[in-house]
Design a protein around this motif. Sequence first.
Motif, PDB file in Angstrom:
ATOM      1  N   VAL A  47       0.862  -1.183   0.000  1.00 55.06           N
ATOM      2  CA  VAL A  47       0.000   0.000   0.000  1.00 55.06           C
ATOM      3  C   VAL A  47       0.898   1.232   0.000  1.00 55.06           C
ATOM      4  CG1 VAL A  47      -1.932  -1.118   1.198  1.00 55.06           C
ATOM      5  CG2 VAL A  47      -0.127  -0.019   2.534  1.00 55.06           C
ATOM      6  N   THR A  48       0.294   2.386  -0.172  1.00 54.50           N
ATOM      7  CA  THR A  48       1.066   3.621  -0.120  1.00 54.50           C
ATOM      8  C   THR A  48       1.461   3.944   1.327  1.00 54.50           C
ATOM      9  OG1 THR A  48      -0.964   4.924   0.032  1.00 54.50           O
ATOM     10  CG2 THR A  48      -0.056   4.559  -2.167  1.00 54.50           C
ATOM     11  N   HIS A  49       2.540   4.687   1.458  1.00 58.80           N
ATOM     12  CA  HIS A  49       3.018   5.153   2.766  1.00 58.80           C
ATOM     13  C   HIS A  49       3.233   4.016   3.770  1.00 58.80           C
ATOM     14  CE1 HIS A  49       2.304   9.047   1.140  1.00 58.80           C
ATOM     15  NE2 HIS A  49       0.979   8.964   1.201  1.00 58.80           N
ATOM     16  N   VAL A  50       3.822   2.921   3.278  1.00 58.84           N
ATOM     17  CA  VAL A  50       4.092   1.779   4.152  1.00 58.84           C
ATOM     18  C   VAL A  50       5.553   1.743   4.594  1.00 58.84           C
ATOM     19  CG1 VAL A  50       4.693   0.132   2.334  1.00 58.84           C
ATOM     20  CG2 VAL A  50       3.538  -0.685   4.406  1.00 58.84           C
ATOM     21  N   GLY A  51       6.361   2.687   4.086  1.00 57.96           N
ATOM     22  CA  GLY A  51       7.756   2.755   4.506  1.00 57.96           C
ATOM     23  C   GLY A  51       8.744   2.178   3.514  1.00 57.96           C
ATOM     24  N   LYS A  52       8.401   2.172   2.225  1.00 59.90           N
ATOM     25  CA  LYS A  52       9.315   1.629   1.208  1.00 59.90           C
ATOM     26  C   LYS A  52      10.656   2.341   1.223  1.00 59.90           C
ATOM     27  CE  LYS A  52       6.683   2.584  -2.270  1.00 59.90           C
ATOM     28  NZ  LYS A  52       5.567   3.172  -1.508  1.00 59.90           N
ATOM     29  N   THR A  53      10.614   3.666   1.234  1.00 58.13           N
ATOM     30  CA  THR A  53      11.853   4.436   1.153  1.00 58.13           C
ATOM     31  C   THR A  53      12.689   4.271   2.418  1.00 58.13           C
ATOM     32  OG1 THR A  53      10.738   6.020  -0.303  1.00 58.13           O
ATOM     33  CG2 THR A  53      12.810   6.720   0.684  1.00 58.13           C
TER      34      THR A  53
END
Length: 349
Positions: A60-66
């Motif tokens: 999902v978005t804003h899950v901490g990928k970066t």
Amino acid sequence: MSGQHYFVNGKVVDDGDVDMGIASESLPSETGMDDAIAAVKSMLDGSGKSCMRIFVAGAVTHVGKTSVCLGILAALRKAGLKAEELAYIKPATQCEAPDLLSRWCSSEGIEHVSGESAPLVFFQGFTRSFLAGEQGTSESWMSRIAARVDSLSEGRRVVVVDGVGFPAVGSIVGVDNADVAKAARAPVLLVCKSGVGAAVDSFSLTSTYFLAKGVPVLGGVFNLGDRDGFNSWDKCAENISLWFSRKADRREKYYGVVPLASELDGLRERISETGSEALEEMAELNARHFATYVDLAGILADASADPWNRRGTVRPAPVPAEAPAKRFQPISREAVQSSAKKAGAKGGG
């Protein structure tokens, strides 16, 4: 809980050897970081010298990928790789604002491609302009992405490729995360939200999306776990680990559950107003926190062993054009955004 294991303080421990309650309440320790880096260094010493690529995708978005990308790169730096041996790229993006990773890469001297320099930016009005035939073809964007990733890989040991949003983002223009991972020839590490049922369901759904498109999935990291309560990170880790272990022929691996670090919560929105010294401290905390709870050496070992990394960047030979084509000139970003704003657009894409 017999037979279960966790990644605490950077190493695998059995359930009987650790007080999970104490671990979940403590900040990452220097010892944990040292142990994790030692394991990464050992893995690197036994691997080849060809470039390893890893695609970090979010369920999902804003899950901490970066943040996961930063954790991987920081561990590799601490394990002894030089800045010039590493690179980071976010080939397609919806956000051009600076983030902690880009600031950290700049301070470390690591080449990074993101934000407005990304090969594909889903700027305001882009998708409608693309559908109108004004922004080239899916193939042209894929070729651009592949060429940029290939150029970054030359002479490097590891290139971390960052996804955008959730797996299907970009599908409207034929350039979703699976397409980008395939263009980059990078096996996927999935980042999902912590939990039990919802976490496993999310992993199953998103991994199937990539696998259906012929993209290998290494496994999953489960992020933003609760510090305590019914869904505390350690209780979720026990159950997620159990699910992964129940299918002997499952290729995808479980790499750990990362509890929420309150010090890093909301940092994304505070980057522009946070000083350089404070950001360096936050980057170090991010790196230690990730290394404490995740099997970093396992991720890197599995990525190194993946057929896509072992085979290099061999691609099918391009089909020659029947006749020289006139160079396509897309409608300018300024013109598209201006038209979109006049029509009432409020966001990107």
